[in-house]
Design a protein around this motif. Structure first.
Motif, PDB file in Angstrom:
ATOM      1  N   TYR A 157     -15.161 -16.206 -44.705  1.00 29.29           N
ATOM      2  CA  TYR A 157     -13.688 -16.746 -44.631  1.00 29.29           C
ATOM      3  C   TYR A 157     -13.469 -17.269 -46.182  1.00 29.29           C
ATOM      4  O   TYR A 157     -12.348 -17.636 -46.593  1.00 29.29           O
ATOM      5  N   LYS A 192      -5.090 -13.471 -41.971  1.00 31.02           N
ATOM      6  CA  LYS A 192      -6.135 -12.520 -42.506  1.00 31.02           C
ATOM      7  C   LYS A 192      -6.033 -12.398 -43.994  1.00 31.02           C
ATOM      8  O   LYS A 192      -4.890 -12.623 -44.379  1.00 31.02           O
ATOM      9  N   GLN A 250      -7.963 -18.720 -40.865  1.00 32.04           N
ATOM     10  CA  GLN A 250      -8.704 -17.450 -40.776  1.00 32.04           C
ATOM     11  C   GLN A 250      -9.714 -17.796 -39.730  1.00 32.04           C
ATOM     12  O   GLN A 250      -9.972 -16.727 -38.661  1.00 32.04           O
TER      13      GLN A 250
END
Lengths: 419, 640
Positions: free
Chosen positions: B499, B329, B323
């Motif tokens: 993230y 993603k 990420q």
């Protein structure tokens, strides 16, 4: 009254001062040597220092009594003193109490009397009395023999105790004889005998005999070879050789093993600091650790904690050396030397031979104790158990030295009169 | 005056010469020769060392982990011993007659006058009966000492032990230690030795010629007092540790639990373990030989010394890095058809055919295929040469403190393994290699070595969403509760906090949602959201290692934990439940799962020895059926 004043006026105050200083130094050092924090008072009667205070006081009383006596008395009763002393010396062999291997003490109440201490002044007195007789010639054989007998009887009795140290004290009276005219050769021969004795213990017999012959040869070579010289040398060499052989015998048969050991320790033949050499080693450690200025009063550890044996009597000088250092030792030795020279000066200013001879006797005896005692603590002479005059703990010793000295002071205070 | 009056000068001269000779000699021994001064000190000074009490170690709530217990050394001065009833004596202190003579001769050989140790460390109980009769045995004395005592017999590897110094220790300390002194040999005892040992006191005693004490030298001016060692407050939770050790009983592996907000280690289980009291007292040397010989290596500090490939738990790190690199993603999907194909013929199998999975699902299902793609993207499609892509990836992993020491306050920590690009360049003799050459790194297999401590630290990092405090065992020192500075600094991983959310979501689902690899009833903590990731680590030497790491609760995590159970199989079947029990025990102080379930885990024996008969029997058919398992467990019951 007038007489009384002149008496104290004539007393040699310098000697009394020296005497008092030494007594007080002794007292403080005994205090330090056996100091016990449980009995800190220097006057505690349960301790050696408390007792010593009492001894000093009683010695002073004794001194004053002597000063108040008639000076003719000492000359007159000297044979009686001598006789009583000999009786006591015999008595001690019978009823005496054995302390540390020596049967030297007669118990009287809580105190113990040591007749050998009193033998010193009584022998001196008799010797003075005998030598001061009119027309005495010391180099006569008969005179020599009588002198020898006067000295040897107490010596022999003391040897029987056996207290070799005290007995040897009497040899110092040779100085008296020397002053009164004994040939100087006796001193030289005496010195040579001591040297030969030591050498014969240290080196091989054959080598030593060779050495003696070599010395004799050199003397012969560098001198005028007169008949007398040759004869003297020949006799000297023969006697020397006989002496060397007899040393070996005497050393092994006459001397007791502990005496041999003490001599061997001094000569370095025994290196045993924990066994035979323990006393000497600890004594040297105590003195040596004092350094220049010492550890300070009551700060000594070696003497206080019993590393040094007999620390308040025969080895009292260890406390001086440890707590007062070299400076303290210097002071004490200086005081003794001053006293000795003073005594000789006093002796020489006497009109009567009796007083003079007695004075030399006092000097000789004090000197012998002083030299042997301090010498033994620092390893110059073998360990010989004799006290250090005025310093060592003990009533008999202090009283006898006080009597010894104060009789001289009494005689001296009366020096203008005729005895 | 007569004619010989001049002889006075000869006599006075002799007096003066003799006095000078005496003075010269005195000057020599008092002023010049200094050796007498040393001899005098040797005579009189005795240095007596007073040993301070060693610092005690407490758990995080002040419960005692290590304390000092009095024991008694029996001393003897041989030449003071008078005839006595030796048989009775031997009976009282528990030795035989031959042993008595051996000890007595040894003491006499040492010195007949000085006391020496006759018997070390007599327990307080033995001493109590002996003391009453001590007067019957003149020449024997008793000296108090203290030894370490571990009231709960836990945390052996953590606490370590003390032992007599060896020559090396003495040399290293530049003479601080003397023969016979004790020093921390391992564990906290070693790493905090300087604080625990305290300061020795010295008494300069003076003794007399008979070795009797006579007081203090210079009134104690040079004496120093002993200062007791510092008290250490460890981060350990005693009850949690105890529970962890019970859970790991008859299993090989580790549990490391960390409080994420501080980095304090709550549990530090190394199994098999041993009773730390074994390394104390008279049986110590016998015990220590036995422990060092044990093939299961109880002295091996697994949480910091055992390195394992992390297995699937490593996917968490890859998910985070990918990420950050912008190569994954939350909505990135890959299709799993049962494996990831790479190169011409390469295939990395997946456990299932997962179909299309997104990032959270990849963690939930532990999809190997997904990470094959993610990893190859990071290495091969980084916009630079694959070697450099690998370097960038490696750096990012290294920030999670993988492959380097965490500098925990214990000696002998291993750093693990995170291979450099040179390793592969060397191996393939070219730097033209790509993800296909080390694709197993994507799922935590291959050339990776991570200690359980490092695993727990990664779990704590995820729990904190991006940073960690260096894990440590001692949270406060002494009465003032000093905390070491390096333990108060945040270490960032270089991954943005945002993230973490999706990764945490995936980890939560793995435990709590159907299809999650750890989604068994036993692994879920009722009312507490445990987030975690399982790992089943392939092991060339035997059965797979069961691995789990995670944290709970999801928000404001109180505990991060890593569990490794060697040769136990799936991460979900052993490591995960153990972790969930531990987490609940810590948070709730009790485990709410059915007792029988917990007992099953407490009593289960997974030691390798248990497998041996099974291997022999089932040499032909290696797919172990449930019947075989039954035989094993019955064998276990017998063994137990």
């Amino acid at each position: 009254m007038n007489n009384q004043r002149s008496l104290f006026f004539n007393v040699d105050w310098i000697t009394i001062l020296l005497y008092l200083l030494l007594c007080i130094i002794g007292w403080f050092n005994i205090h330090a040597a056996v100091y016990d924090p449980a009995n800190p008072s220097i006057l505690d009667m349960d301790t050696n220092y408390g007792k010593q205070f009492f001894f000093i006081l009683s010695a002073l009383v004794l001194g004053i009594v002597i000063l108040l006596m008639d000076s003719k008395f000492f000359s007159a009763v000297s044979p009686v003193f001598y006789g009583v002393t000999l009786l006591l010396l015999i008595l001690v062999l019978i009823v005496g109490r054995n302390v540390g291997g020596n049967q030297a003490w007669i118990p009287i109440g809580s105190f113990r009397l040591q007749p050998s201490e009193f033998a010193k002044f009584s022998t001196c007195l008799l010797l003075a009395k005998y030598l001061s007789s009119i027309n005495m010639k010391l180099n006569d054989l008969q005179t020599l023999v009588v002198c020898a007998i006067i000295l040897l009887i107490p010596m022999g009795l003391i040897m029987l105790q056996p207290d070799t140290g005290s007995a040897l004290t009497f040899t110092s009276l040779v100085f008296v004889l020397y002053r009164e005219g004994l040939s100087g050769y006796f001193l030289v021969i005496g010195a040579l005998m001591i040297i030969l004795f030591i050498l014969s213990l240290l080196i091989n017999q054959a080598l030593l005999i060779g050495l003696v012959l070599l010395v004799a040869g050199l003397i012969l070579y560098f001198s005028r070879r007169t008949k007398a010289l040759i004869t003297t040398l020949a006799i000297g060499v023969l006697v020397s050789i006989a002496f060397i052989f007899s040393v070996d015998f005497a050393y092994n048969s006459v001397l007791q093993s502990h005496q041999r050991n003490r001599i061997d320790v001094i000569l370095g033949k025994i290196d045993d600091p924990r066994g035979q050499g323990y006393n000497l080693n600890q004594s040297k450690i105590a003195i040596g650790s004092g350094g220049l200025w010492g550890k300070g009063y009551l700060q000594g550890t070696q003497t206080k904690y019993d590393f040094v044996p007999e620390q308040s009597t025969d080895f009292i000088f260890c406390t001086v050396g440890e707590e007062w250092g070299f400076i303290g030792s210097l002071v004490v030795i200086g005081l003794y030397l001053t006293l000795l020279i003073r005594i000789v000066n006093i002796a020489e200013r006497q009109r009567s031979p009796f007083s003079r001879i007695y004075g030399y006797g006092v000097a000789s005896i004090i000197f012998f104790h002083f030299f042997i005692n301090i010498g033994m603590t620092i390893g110059l002479v073998p360990v010989i158990g004799i006290p250090l005059p005025f310093l060592s703990y003990g009533g008999s010793s202090l009283w006898s030295f006080t009597i010894l000295l104060f009789i001289l002071l009494k005689l001296d205070s009366n020096r203008m009169g005729i005895i | 005056m007569n004619s010989f009056f001049q002889r006075r000068f000869v006599i006075q001269g002799i007096f003066i010469v003799v006095a000078l000779v005496l003075l010269l000699r005195l000057f020599y021994i008092q002023v010049i020769d200094k050796s007498y001064f040393l001899s005098a000190n040797n005579n009189v000074l005795r240095k007596v060392i007073i040993y301070p009490a060693r610092g005690i170690i407490l758990d995080r709530e002040g419960k005692i982990l290590v304390q000092n217990e009095p024991v008694y050394d029996l001393l003897v001065t041989p030449n003071e011993v008078k005839p006595f009833d030796t048989l009775e004596f031997c009976r009282l202190i528990g030795i035989d007659k031959a042993g008595f003579h051996k000890r007595f001769d040894k003491a006499r050989n040492y010195s007949p006058y000085r006391s020496s140790v006759f018997e070390k460390q007599i327990s307080a109980r033995t001493f109590a009966t002996f003391q009453e009769r001590l007067f019957e045995f003149p020449g024997f004395y008793v000296q108090n000492r203290s030894v370490r005592r571990y009231p709960d017999s836990i945390a052996a590897q953590f606490l370590g032990y003390i032992g007599e110094v060896n020559d090396k220790d003495i040399e290293k300390s530049k003479g601080f230690y003397r023969p016979g002194d004790y020093i921390g040999k391992t564990g906290v005892e070693k790493s905090y030795e300087e604080l625990l040992r305290g300061q020795r006191g010295v008494l300069n005693l003076m003794v007399d010629a008979f070795n009797r004490p006579k007081g203090h030298y210079a009134d104690g001016k040079y004496d120093t007092l002993a200062v007791a060692g510092d008290k250490l407050i460890s981060s350990l939770d005693r009850d949690l540790q105890k529970f962890g050790e019970k859970l790991m009983n008859n299993k090989i592996g580790s549990i490391v639990a960390i409080e994420p907000a501080t980095g304090e280690i709550l549990a530090f289980v190394s199994s098999p373990t041993y009773d730390p009291n074994m390394m104390v007292g008279r049986q110590r040397s016998k015990n220590s030989v036995q422990l060092y010989k044990d093939p299961l290596k109880p002295m091996f500090i697994r949480p910091i010394q055992a390195e394992y490939p992390p297995g699937s738990i490593f996917k968490v790190i890859n998910a985070l890095i990918a990420q950050q690199f912008g190569q994954a993603k939350p909505e990135t999907r890959y299709f799993c058809g049962g494996g990831y194909r790479f190169g011409r013929r390469g295939l990395m199998r997946c456990t299932h055919v997962h179909g299309s999975v997104d990032l959270a699902q990849s963690l939930q299902y532990s999809c190997n295929t997904y990470y094959g793609y993610v990893y190859s993207n990071m290495i091969d499609r980084s916009g630079m040469r694959p070697v450099n892509g690998y370097k960038r990836w490696r750096e990012a992993v290294a920030k999670f403190n993988v492959g380097s020491r965490l500098d925990i306050d214990l000696p002998n920590e291993r750093k693990g393994l995170l291979p450099t690009d040179e390793l592969y360049t060397k191996r393939w003799k070219s730097d033209k290699w790509g993800s296909g050459f080390n694709i197993s790194l994507s799922i935590g297999q291959g050339e990776l070595g991570i200690t359980p401590l490092q695993m727990a630290n990664v779990a704590a990092t995820v729990a904190n969403r991006g940073f960690f405090y260096k894990p440590h065992l001692i949270k406060a020192i002494g009465e003032k509760k000093v905390i070491k500075k390096e333990y108060t600094q945040k270490n960032h991983t270089g991954i943005d906090a945002k993230y973490y959310d999706i990764v945490v979501e995936g980890m939560s689902r793995a435990v709590n949602q159907p299809g999650g690899t750890a989604n068994f009833a036993v692994n879920m903590i009722p009312g507490i959201e445990l987030c975690g990731k399982t790992g089943t680590v392939q092991n060339p030497h035997g059965k797979d290692h069961s691995v789990f790491f995670g944290f709970a609760p999801r928000n404001n995590p109180k505990i991060a934990i890593a569990v490794v159970v060697e040769n136990a199989g799936f991460g979900s079947s052993w490591a995960a439940p153990i972790a969930s029990f531990m987490a609940e025990k810590y948070i709730r102080d009790t485990v709410t799962r059915p007792r029988a379930v917990v007992d099953y885990f407490l009593t289960k024996n997974l030691l390798p020895g248990q497998d041996k008969p099974k291997i022999k029997i089932s040499a032909k058919a290696d797919s172990a059926g449930s019947k075989k398992k039954d035989t094993v467990s019955s064998a276990n019951t017998k063994a137990n």
